[in-house]
Design a protein around this motif. Sequence first.
Motif, PDB file in Angstrom:
ATOM      1  N   HIS A   1      51.508  23.581  47.004  1.00 50.65           N
ATOM      2  CA  HIS A   1      51.491  24.994  47.382  1.00 50.65           C
ATOM      3  C   HIS A   1      50.078  25.571  47.328  1.00 50.65           C
ATOM      4  CE1 HIS A   1      52.737  29.243  47.532  1.00 50.65           C
ATOM      5  NE2 HIS A   1      53.752  28.745  48.208  1.00 50.65           N
TER       6      HIS A   1
ATOM      7  N   GLU B   1      47.232  32.805  49.311  1.00 56.35           N
ATOM      8  CA  GLU B   1      48.525  33.365  49.734  1.00 56.35           C
ATOM      9  C   GLU B   1      49.051  32.614  50.946  1.00 56.35           C
ATOM     10  OE1 GLU B   1      50.396  35.650  48.588  1.00 56.35           O
ATOM     11  OE2 GLU B   1      49.166  36.654  47.084  1.00 56.35           O
ATOM     12  N   PRO B   2      50.382  32.434  51.056  1.00 63.21           N
ATOM     13  CA  PRO B   2      50.917  31.754  52.242  1.00 63.21           C
ATOM     14  C   PRO B   2      50.623  32.531  53.519  1.00 63.21           C
ATOM     15  CG  PRO B   2      52.692  32.733  50.949  1.00 63.21           C
ATOM     16  CD  PRO B   2      51.440  32.870  50.140  1.00 63.21           C
ATOM     17  N   GLY B   3      50.545  31.813  54.622  1.00 62.41           N
ATOM     18  CA  GLY B   3      50.317  32.454  55.920  1.00 62.41           C
ATOM     19  C   GLY B   3      51.614  32.614  56.690  1.00 62.41           C
TER      20      GLY B   3
ATOM     21  N   ASP C   1      53.989  43.005  66.684  1.00 59.31           N
ATOM     22  CA  ASP C   1      53.666  44.072  65.775  1.00 59.31           C
ATOM     23  C   ASP C   1      52.195  44.497  65.897  1.00 59.31           C
ATOM     24  OD1 ASP C   1      55.097  45.334  63.810  1.00 59.31           O
ATOM     25  OD2 ASP C   1      53.870  44.400  62.251  1.00 59.31           O
TER      26      ASP C   1
ATOM     27  N   SER D   1      49.560  42.629  64.722  1.00 59.24           N
ATOM     28  CA  SER D   1      48.663  42.139  63.668  1.00 59.24           C
ATOM     29  C   SER D   1      48.288  40.662  63.844  1.00 59.24           C
ATOM     30  CB  SER D   1      49.290  42.353  62.284  1.00 59.24           C
ATOM     31  OG  SER D   1      50.400  41.515  62.120  1.00 59.24           O
TER      32      SER D   1
ATOM     33  N   MET E   1      55.818  44.311  61.119  1.00 56.81           N
ATOM     34  CA  MET E   1      56.902  43.341  61.252  1.00 56.81           C
ATOM     35  C   MET E   1      58.230  44.087  61.429  1.00 56.81           C
ATOM     36  SD  MET E   1      55.242  40.498  60.807  1.00 56.81           S
ATOM     37  CE  MET E   1      56.398  39.191  60.500  1.00 56.81           C
TER      38      MET E   1
ATOM     39  N   ARG F   1      57.999  35.038  47.397  1.00 57.80           N
ATOM     40  CA  ARG F   1      56.589  34.959  46.992  1.00 57.80           C
ATOM     41  C   ARG F   1      55.929  33.710  47.574  1.00 57.80           C
ATOM     42  NH1 ARG F   1      57.398  34.303  41.798  1.00 57.80           N
ATOM     43  NH2 ARG F   1      57.797  36.480  41.334  1.00 57.80           N
ATOM     44  N   ARG F   2      56.646  32.607  47.550  1.00 55.59           N
ATOM     45  CA  ARG F   2      56.050  31.336  47.964  1.00 55.59           C
ATOM     46  C   ARG F   2      56.012  31.142  49.479  1.00 55.59           C
ATOM     47  NH1 ARG F   2      55.408  27.589  43.940  1.00 55.59           N
ATOM     48  NH2 ARG F   2      55.587  25.807  45.310  1.00 55.59           N
ATOM     49  N   PHE F   3      56.894  31.818  50.196  1.00 54.25           N
ATOM     50  CA  PHE F   3      57.006  31.517  51.621  1.00 54.25           C
ATOM     51  C   PHE F   3      56.651  32.661  52.564  1.00 54.25           C
ATOM     52  CE2 PHE F   3      59.558  28.261  49.588  1.00 54.25           C
ATOM     53  CZ  PHE F   3      59.182  27.118  50.276  1.00 54.25           C
ATOM     54  N   TRP F   4      56.556  33.859  52.053  1.00 52.95           N
ATOM     55  CA  TRP F   4      56.302  34.975  52.966  1.00 52.95           C
ATOM     56  C   TRP F   4      54.834  35.361  52.946  1.00 52.95           C
ATOM     57  CZ3 TRP F   4      60.526  39.288  53.489  1.00 52.95           C
ATOM     58  CH2 TRP F   4      61.765  38.688  53.770  1.00 52.95           C
ATOM     59  N   ASP F   5      54.302  35.516  54.125  1.00 55.91           N
ATOM     60  CA  ASP F   5      52.948  36.041  54.284  1.00 55.91           C
ATOM     61  C   ASP F   5      52.898  37.440  53.647  1.00 55.91           C
ATOM     62  OD1 ASP F   5      50.394  36.015  56.375  1.00 55.91           O
ATOM     63  OD2 ASP F   5      51.287  38.019  56.145  1.00 55.91           O
ATOM     64  N   PRO F   6      51.763  37.796  53.034  1.00 59.89           N
ATOM     65  CA  PRO F   6      51.684  39.087  52.345  1.00 59.89           C
ATOM     66  C   PRO F   6      52.076  40.287  53.208  1.00 59.89           C
ATOM     67  CG  PRO F   6      49.786  37.759  51.810  1.00 59.89           C
ATOM     68  CD  PRO F   6      50.549  36.998  52.839  1.00 59.89           C
ATOM     69  N   ARG F   7      51.767  40.238  54.524  1.00 59.08           N
ATOM     70  CA  ARG F   7      52.117  41.419  55.321  1.00 59.08           C
ATOM     71  C   ARG F   7      53.630  41.589  55.403  1.00 59.08           C
ATOM     72  NH1 ARG F   7      49.223  39.169  60.711  1.00 59.08           N
ATOM     73  NH2 ARG F   7      48.486  37.693  59.172  1.00 59.08           N
ATOM     74  N   MET F   8      54.361  40.451  55.311  1.00 60.16           N
ATOM     75  CA  MET F   8      55.824  40.542  55.324  1.00 60.16           C
ATOM     76  C   MET F   8      56.330  41.069  53.983  1.00 60.16           C
ATOM     77  SD  MET F   8      56.240  36.804  57.082  1.00 60.16           S
ATOM     78  CE  MET F   8      58.005  36.586  56.940  1.00 60.16           C
ATOM     79  N   ARG F   9      55.702  40.584  52.908  1.00 62.48           N
ATOM     80  CA  ARG F   9      56.128  41.050  51.577  1.00 62.48           C
ATOM     81  C   ARG F   9      55.852  42.537  51.432  1.00 62.48           C
ATOM     82  NH1 ARG F   9      53.232  36.363  49.320  1.00 62.48           N
ATOM     83  NH2 ARG F   9      52.195  37.711  47.824  1.00 62.48           N
TER      84      ARG F   9
ATOM     85  N   LEU G   1      49.405  40.891  43.563  1.00 58.89           N
ATOM     86  CA  LEU G   1      49.447  39.792  44.524  1.00 58.89           C
ATOM     87  C   LEU G   1      49.156  40.239  45.947  1.00 58.89           C
ATOM     88  CD1 LEU G   1      52.450  37.654  43.386  1.00 58.89           C
ATOM     89  CD2 LEU G   1      50.127  36.859  43.841  1.00 58.89           C
ATOM     90  N   LEU G   2      49.262  41.532  46.165  1.00 57.52           N
ATOM     91  CA  LEU G   2      49.164  41.979  47.549  1.00 57.52           C
ATOM     92  C   LEU G   2      47.729  42.240  47.977  1.00 57.52           C
ATOM     93  CD1 LEU G   2      52.242  44.269  47.742  1.00 57.52           C
ATOM     94  CD2 LEU G   2      51.962  41.944  48.544  1.00 57.52           C
ATOM     95  N   ARG G   3      47.382  41.612  49.043  1.00 61.61           N
ATOM     96  CA  ARG G   3      46.052  41.850  49.558  1.00 61.61           C
ATOM     97  C   ARG G   3      46.177  42.727  50.802  1.00 61.61           C
ATOM     98  NH1 ARG G   3      46.628  36.406  52.598  1.00 61.61           N
ATOM     99  NH2 ARG G   3      47.435  37.356  54.468  1.00 61.61           N
TER     100      ARG G   3
ATOM    101  N   GLY H   1      46.686  41.901  57.498  1.00 62.40           N
ATOM    102  CA  GLY H   1      47.384  42.226  58.724  1.00 62.40           C
ATOM    103  C   GLY H   1      47.035  43.590  59.282  1.00 62.40           C
TER     104      GLY H   1
END
Lengths: 948, 81
Positions: free
Chosen positions: A595, A616-618, A630, A632, B1, B35-43, B74-76, B79
Amino acid sequence: MALRDYDFGTPPSQSDKMVTLEIDGFSVTVPEGTSVLRAAASIGIHIPKLCATDSLEPFGSCRLCLVQIEGGRGLPASCTTPVAEGMKVCTQNERLAKVRRGVMELYISDHPLDCLTCSANGNCELQDMAGAVGLREVRYGYEGENHLKAEKDTSNPYFAFDPAKCIVCSRCVRACEETQGTFALTLDGRGFDSKVSPGQNQSFMESECVSCGACVQACPTATLMEKTVIEKGQPEHSIVTTCAYCGVGCSFKAEMKGTEVVRMVPNKDGHANHGHSCVKGRFAFGYATHKDRITAPMIRKSIHDPWRVVSWEEAINYAAAEFKRIQAKYGRYSVGALTSSRCTNEETYLVQKLVRAAFGNNNVDTCARVCHSPTGYGLKQTLGESAGTQAFDSVMKADVIMVIGANPTDGHPVFGSIMKRRIREGAKLIVADPRDIDLVKSPHVKADYHLKLRPGTNVALINAMAHVIVTQGLANDAFAMERCEPASYEKWKAFVSEERNSPEATEAITGVPAETVRAAALLYATGGNAAIYYGLGVTEHSQGSTTVIGIANLAMATGNIGREGVGVNPLRGQNNVQGSCDMGSFPHEFPGYRHVSDFETRSQFESAWGVTLEAEPGLRIPNMFGAALDGSFKGLYCEGEDIAQSDPDTQHVHAALRAMECVVVQDLFLNETAKFAHVFLPGASFLEKNGTFTNAERRISPVRKVMPPLAGYEDWEVTQMLSNALGYPMNYSHPSEIMDEIARLVPAFAGVSYEKLDRLGSIQWPCNEKAPNGTPTMHVDQFVRGKGRFMLTEYVPTQERTSSRYPLILTTGRILSQYNVGAQTRRTMNSVWHSEDRLEIHPHDAEQRGINDGDWVGIKSRSGETVLRATLTERVQPGVVYTTFHFPESGANVITTDNSDWATNCPEYKVTAVQVTKVTEPSEWQRQYRQFSEEQRALLEQRSSAAG
Amino acid sequence: MNIENLVKMANDIGNFFSAEPDRTVAVHGIADHIRRFWDPRMRKAIIAHNREGGVGLNELPRAAIAELDNEATLLREAGDG
Ligand code: SF4
Ligand code: SF4
Ligand code: SF4
Ligand code: FES
């Protein structure tokens, strides 16, 4: 590489017991059960032979391989005579020579003597044997009855059948039976009248033949011959490489004349295919030199502008400038890349490196997203590694084979043939599939149980099987308690034991009778070594990951894991699905499934690559589309993948592509996605580059360049140029250096190198200090994650429900002759077998709607509508319709929805509620598509060079 | 999104964990997955949606998203520039 393989005459014996005998005065020790012919060949004594070859069981018909055995009577055929301790064999003497000459004389008297102009000239066993036995005259004339006027059959697009040259050795018949398992050829009549023919005196095309070419390869004469050899002559050198089509990953010898491929011959030493192949790998390579190939880079400002042909330098600089402009305007996370399972490991590795190091984000995904991402997730969570547990050969030790949501004879044909062989030997077969796939019933193969479930109910079925296994006390508690987390096992047992998971309770959901489920579960749990094979019918569902987990639970609970003959085996769709996942082409994982948030791993990559990496994941593919709409996500580098055709909900995908400011497509053809592109970078076919592919059994096999790239560069070089233009330097001089870097950074690849691949032929990862030659079977002493982990698999019905407006369930699949979006196979003669996508519908449903076979029908879902022709068949059950998606104009994905797997967003291709009606014209979408396609074709034709 | 899509995705994840008898484990599992799979803009979008009442979100994913909301670090800025 030698053009012709050494032929030992008969297959090797598997016995451990050794026998010593004497042949022509030389002592030789071989395993018991070896033929005298093979024993002699093993010490370089070549007994003349015609009907024997080492890929087939001996038949003993030509009588050329006779030998004399001391103390024995007569002259036995050495191909059918097994060795015995102390035996003394004489292979050459006057008496034998005379008999052999007599045999040859008879053959030749009924054979056209046009050797000089024959296509097999220089590679004909009949010629060789005439020479070997010293044939000098033929006393029988050609006046008598003969077969010289027999008519040629050229119906198959790839090979010709010239019966005048047939010596009735039956090698072709046996190859079709033993190697391929299709039983399409028959040997009719006796003695002089005997002859070989497909089916009941049909032509090859009319018969059951699937054009695998095994018979052509087995034929010792020019009777069955590739048309390319007839046209071009015999090849002069060969290079070993790997098929670029399906996840079996067959090894081939590309037989060449200079830089032209004359034919592809499956490699006898290939560890995945052992000398067999299917119609795609053997014959469908012509696309590589098809006139539609685009071999010069092109750019354009808008997708409505004509293309402008430019230099490589200009194209690369333009793409890099665009990505930089977009990032400056919309932020670092507004661009990304996609790789394809058709890319090599090295190419994929490089693209994800470019995204992480040059783009500075994790927006990289691969088309495995839309096929096997649930496999990666489910197997990692339960067993600890995102890969199948076995080698293909393991199936030869299975007693019970369960096939769920896979169609191996069409999707993975060579493995399908191995599986059928095992079933003919007596292994039991359970098929769970909504359709009557070929395995359910074909010559000499019949499923013991066919669980004909409703699409979308896999989880309920697997839970029901688990219920039976646990409540009937059939589980292997000792294994599960010792090898797995005991608490998770107990929890799982309690869950599956609940009454709502019983076969009786789930019958209403799955449509499979409870007693059938009970019988199948009993067989799986108690029938000996039980192995599960599954495909996209498992993964491409809203509960894809849950089913994968459920399958792993079943294998752990019954102890069917960690040795040969058992296991959990995903059948990967495309050739390098496994590899593209291994190489970290995922927005959340670095190469080796680690990860991006993992500090230690990240630090390791940061120091190797000399940059700071994103933690962070993409975005995953569908999220990229969402973000594009959207605003972005604005720029995409897409290598070898055709999202505009292969991804679900086409209209949504097209809208997303139109919303982007720079789409860079690197491909062989102007594919559907390229119609939305601003930069086109010509790709290289698998024949034009070096690299490796990793097949469904984790086998890394070399891909070797047999001809120079038509556009001047191998794909990895193009990625490297783009990275350099973006300002992140890459300086590899050969893909082997990329593999060396992978070996340094990915523990499971630590021991892999091109040098070792050359030496061993192929390597199954993990390959490291503990397993320097690779690992055929995983999880032997312990699971990769330590203890196996059971997880609860609640059945959650898909939200895609039938209703009075959409009363039928559409499910999708693939067929043997076409490959995926068809960009390659549609450009070969394979289209003879499948020239359009059709809708399969049950006669009952058809009748209700007044639909006849061949009628045009509209298929409408909540997402869209398209029109196909109908095929009436009972292979599908009432209420279910089925189609393939090989042709863009069919728009099969116009109707699929954006439902997806809960864990990985793998689209739910396999379940869409639809209505089907008889229509007279194409759908609105198809009309628009045609218009757009024509516009794009015109823009391509109007392309102008920079100068002009 | 598209928020409806994100809500659907969160609920799908929630449904998988709904079989888990221990609620804390389930909520934690959902949060961890996102947390592990979503891009920050989705979170970020789903958290914002949850703060505004979280229309359409089921109970378990709602609790999980609240858990994520607490980890604001965690949020940056993703997007949107
Ligand atoms: S091509 Fe294959 S299927 Fe066809 S007849 Fe030959 S061996 Fe049989
Ligand atoms: S076609 Fe070839 S392989 Fe078949 S019987 Fe004739 S000579 Fe033998
Ligand atoms: S398509 Fe698959 S089965 Fe056919 S030759 Fe290629 S790798 Fe082998
Ligand atoms: S090779 Fe032995 S009988 Fe033909």
